[in-house]
Motif scaffolding. Structure first.
Motif: not given
Length: 129
Positions: A62-68, A70-76, A78-89
């Motif tokens: 539910a936290l993952y879905v809620a972040l996706g 309501f927290a677009h900027d956080f999930m987007a 970038p961590v490394w190249g095209n890999i972002n926080v949303g992909l990692i989670l």
């Protein structure tokens, strides 16, 4: 024709012939076993693992879905190249699933299976009497 219907000589190697005269527990014996302290302890042991693990995973999901949602900027972020926080989670959801499965298998082998085997042996010995 299934292997159960085949004559004993046609059974696959290593399989004993099917016995039609085996003793089976009665419904009353199953009900009595379900009411026994051993069976109740087995249910408690299972619930002690399943309920917290289910709650953990549902909250995590539910936290993952809620972040996706309501927290677009956080999930987007970038961590490394095209890999972002949303992909990692999102990938961690799969890792968590496999981890919980492995923990359950270990828990079942260590805690549930011995109790279930003892109950099964007890019931089988009562049926043979």
């Amino acid at each position: 024709m299934s292997t159960v219907d085949q004559p004993a000589s046609a059974q696959p190697p290593g399989h004993p012939p099917h016995e039609h005269h085996q003793l089976h527990p009665s419904g009353e014996q199953f009900i009595a076993m379900q009411a026994s302290p051993g069976f109740q302890n087995l249910k408690r042991t299972l619930r002690r693992f399943v309920f917290p693990m289910t709650a953990f995973f549902l909250i995590w999901y539910a936290l993952y879905v809620a972040l996706g949602a309501f927290a677009h900027d956080f999930m987007a972020t970038p961590v490394w190249g095209n890999i972002n926080v949303g992909l990692i989670l999102g990938l961690l959801q799969f890792v968590t699933t496999f981890l919980i499965t492995g923990l359950y298998v270990r828990f079942a082998n260590r805690d549930l299976d011995p109790q279930a085997a003892a109950l099964r042996d007890k019931m089988e010995s009562e049926v043979e009497r």
